[in-house]
Design a protein around this motif. Structure first.
Motif, PDB file in Angstrom:
ATOM      1  N   LYS A  74       0.777  -1.317   0.114  1.00 13.19           N
ATOM      2  CA  LYS A  74       0.008   0.153   0.083  1.00 13.19           C
ATOM      3  C   LYS A  74       0.853   1.353  -0.021  1.00 13.19           C
ATOM      4  O   LYS A  74       0.651   2.080  -0.754  1.00 13.19           O
ATOM      5  CB  LYS A  74      -0.766  -0.072   1.085  1.00 13.19           C
ATOM      6  CG  LYS A  74      -2.026  -0.999   0.983  1.00 13.19           C
ATOM      7  CD  LYS A  74      -3.017  -0.619   2.160  1.00 13.19           C
ATOM      8  CE  LYS A  74      -4.133  -1.695   2.253  1.00 13.19           C
ATOM      9  NZ  LYS A  74      -4.751  -2.144   3.645  1.00 13.19           N
ATOM     10  N   ASN A 122       2.749   2.023  -3.025  1.00  8.16           N
ATOM     11  CA  ASN A 122       1.654   2.274  -4.079  1.00  8.16           C
ATOM     12  C   ASN A 122       1.446   3.723  -3.994  1.00  8.16           C
ATOM     13  O   ASN A 122       1.480   4.546  -5.057  1.00  8.16           O
ATOM     14  CB  ASN A 122       0.654   1.716  -4.173  1.00  8.16           C
ATOM     15  CG  ASN A 122       0.364   0.557  -4.943  1.00  8.16           C
ATOM     16  OD1 ASN A 122       1.030   0.522  -6.022  1.00  8.16           O
ATOM     17  ND2 ASN A 122      -0.418  -0.528  -4.851  1.00  8.16           N
ATOM     18  N   GLU A 164       4.467   5.606  -5.397  1.00  8.10           N
ATOM     19  CA  GLU A 164       4.644   5.575  -6.612  1.00  8.10           C
ATOM     20  C   GLU A 164       3.630   6.054  -7.419  1.00  8.10           C
ATOM     21  O   GLU A 164       4.027   6.899  -8.499  1.00  8.10           O
ATOM     22  CB  GLU A 164       4.648   3.905  -7.083  1.00  8.10           C
ATOM     23  CG  GLU A 164       5.986   3.130  -6.693  1.00  8.10           C
ATOM     24  CD  GLU A 164       5.910   1.901  -7.294  1.00  8.10           C
ATOM     25  OE1 GLU A 164       5.155   1.473  -8.068  1.00  8.10           O
ATOM     26  OE2 GLU A 164       6.677   0.986  -6.922  1.00  8.10           O
ATOM     27  N   TRP A 165       2.531   6.355  -6.795  1.00  9.93           N
ATOM     28  CA  TRP A 165       1.440   7.244  -7.498  1.00  9.93           C
ATOM     29  C   TRP A 165       1.814   8.686  -7.594  1.00  9.93           C
ATOM     30  O   TRP A 165       1.749   9.551  -8.565  1.00  9.93           O
ATOM     31  CB  TRP A 165       0.226   7.204  -6.740  1.00  9.93           C
ATOM     32  CG  TRP A 165      -0.938   7.925  -7.162  1.00  9.93           C
ATOM     33  CD1 TRP A 165      -1.565   7.805  -8.198  1.00  9.93           C
ATOM     34  CD2 TRP A 165      -1.371   9.208  -6.438  1.00  9.93           C
ATOM     35  NE1 TRP A 165      -2.568   8.729  -8.458  1.00  9.93           N
ATOM     36  CE2 TRP A 165      -2.266   9.894  -7.457  1.00  9.93           C
ATOM     37  CE3 TRP A 165      -1.060   9.765  -5.103  1.00  9.93           C
ATOM     38  CZ2 TRP A 165      -2.848  10.931  -6.928  1.00  9.93           C
ATOM     39  CZ3 TRP A 165      -1.566  10.896  -4.843  1.00  9.93           C
ATOM     40  CH2 TRP A 165      -2.708  11.314  -5.816  1.00  9.93           C
TER      41      TRP A 165
END
Lengths: 236, 172
Positions: A47, A50, A53-54
């Protein structure tokens, strides 16, 4: 605003304690956020990874829209840190404002033009540095006389207007937001219970809007920085 | 606040610019060292892996298609082969059947011929034997008739002896 600040004179330079403390807090918050999100880096992202990276993809897309040919990859880190730092700075004053003995110690650092000018200075220094690196000093200077020679004064002027608009846009937006918040606070205290209750929804709406403005301005500042850098790096 | 923008004003805190510059650079370096480096490395590695995996999948798909084609061809061949084998077996069965039948026919004919000849021979032998016996018998009867005076008792005993002799001959 009638805020009072503590100043420290050091090596002939004057430091505003509130600004510097806020900058430090913002920087530390950004670092803690990024550090916490990057603890478990794996091929299959969790999570936290992510989310990180977003954010990276988001700022990378900003760089890519200004420099589509892939030459902007070296500015990815700068765009990422710049965006996060300005975003956190903008929100900081909405979350906490510390005043001790009439002196402000913590607020949004971006409500001060000198801070935004400092950030704009970094962007412009980068753009000039990479332009000289790419074209050589002569090529860099001759770029001011392009596409035609008589545009030289306008191009020179543009350097200053770029710097001023970039820094003062951010400062103006965030500063205005805090001024209006303070005004709503004054309204709340002006008459009594009636105005206090009436001011609550106003303050809520304006704070929500300030969060939005803070995010937008961080995006705009990052985008324009990248645009200025990319314009310095291409020959017209 | 406007006073802050005027150089030379009493309260210009130019140190703030320096401070934000330095702290921003330190922040960028820290972020690069602790988060940006590892995560961009991982993202690059992932995109590389995805590209590699896609290439590998394409290769595998092509290989599987080729294999399936080969299998299909082999299946078609084997079907034709099977039909050929069955036909061959049928043919050989037919020929075998024919040869066996003709052989059996021949053998049966032979057996029949042999039996027929055997029977003829036996018949001829029996006829010859009977002829000899009858001749002997008549000779014996004639000799006995001649050697004895014939009366009723003699007649009777003669016939009895004759019959006895006959049965003895027969049982021999």
């Amino acid at each position: 605003m009638d805020d009072k600040y503590k100043f420290i004179d050091f090596l002939g330079l004057r430091f505003n304690v509130a600004n510097d403390l806020s900058v430090l807090i913002s920087a530390i918050l950004v670092f803690i956020l990024v550090f916490a999100l990057s603890r478990k880096i794996t091929m299959r992202p969790g999570k936290a990874q992510n989310v990180l990276e977003w954010m990276i993809d988001f700022t990378n897309s900003i760089v890519k829209s200004a420099m589509p040919d892939g030459s902007g990859r070296r500015f990815n880190l700068y765009a990422f840190v710049l965006f996060l730092f300005i975003f956190v700075s903008n929100q900081l004053g909405l979350i906490i404002q510390v005043k001790v003995g009439g002196f402000t110690y913590v607020k949004s650092p971006t409500t001060n033009p000198l801070i935004t000018m400092g950030l704009a200075t970094i962007s412009l220094l980068l753009s000039h540095y990479y332009a000289v690196k790419k074209f050589g000093f002569g090529g860099y200077l001759s770029n001011y006389a392009r596409p035609v020679k008589f545009l030289l004064p306008i191009n020179l002027l543009e350097e200053f207007t770029n710097f001023l608009t970039l820094s003062l846009r951010l400062y103006g937006n965030i500063f205005a937001g805090e001024v209006l918040l303070a005004l709503i606070g004054t309204v709340a205290k002006s008459v009594g219970a009636v105005t206090f209750v009436a001011a609550i929804p106003l303050a809520m709406v304006w704070q929500g809007f300030s969060v939005f403005i803070g995010a937008i301005q961080a995006y705009v500042f990052t985008t324009l920085s990248m645009v200025y850098i990319s314009r310095k790096l291409e020959q017209e | 606040m406007a006073g802050l923008l005027v150089l030379g004003a009493n309260q210009v805190a130019l140190g703030d610019m320096l401070f934000v510059l330095v702290s921003f650079i330190i922040l960028a370096l820290a972020v690069k060292h602790f988060a940006w480096g590892p995560i961009t490395k991982m993202m690059d590695a992932r995109s590389e892996k995805i590209t590699g995996d896609l290439d590998y999948a394409d290769q595998e798909r092509a290989r599987a298609k080729k294999l399936a084609q080969e299998r299909e061809d082999a299946l078609k061949n084997s079907r034709a082969e099977a039909v050929g084998i069955v036909n061959k077996a049928k043919e050989s069965g037919e020929t075998q059947k024919k040869s066996i039948l003709t052989e059996a026919h021949g053998e049966a004919e032979e057996v029949r011929q042999r039996a027929k000849s055997d029977a003829d021979k036996a018949k001829q032998d029996a006829m010859a034997g009977a002829q000899k016996d009858i001749a002997n018998l008549s000779l014996e009867i004639a000799s006995k008739v001649i050697s004895k005076e014939l009366n009723a008792d003699d007649q009777k005993s003669l016939i009895d002896s004759y019959i006895k002799e006959l049965t003895v001959n027969e049982t021999k």
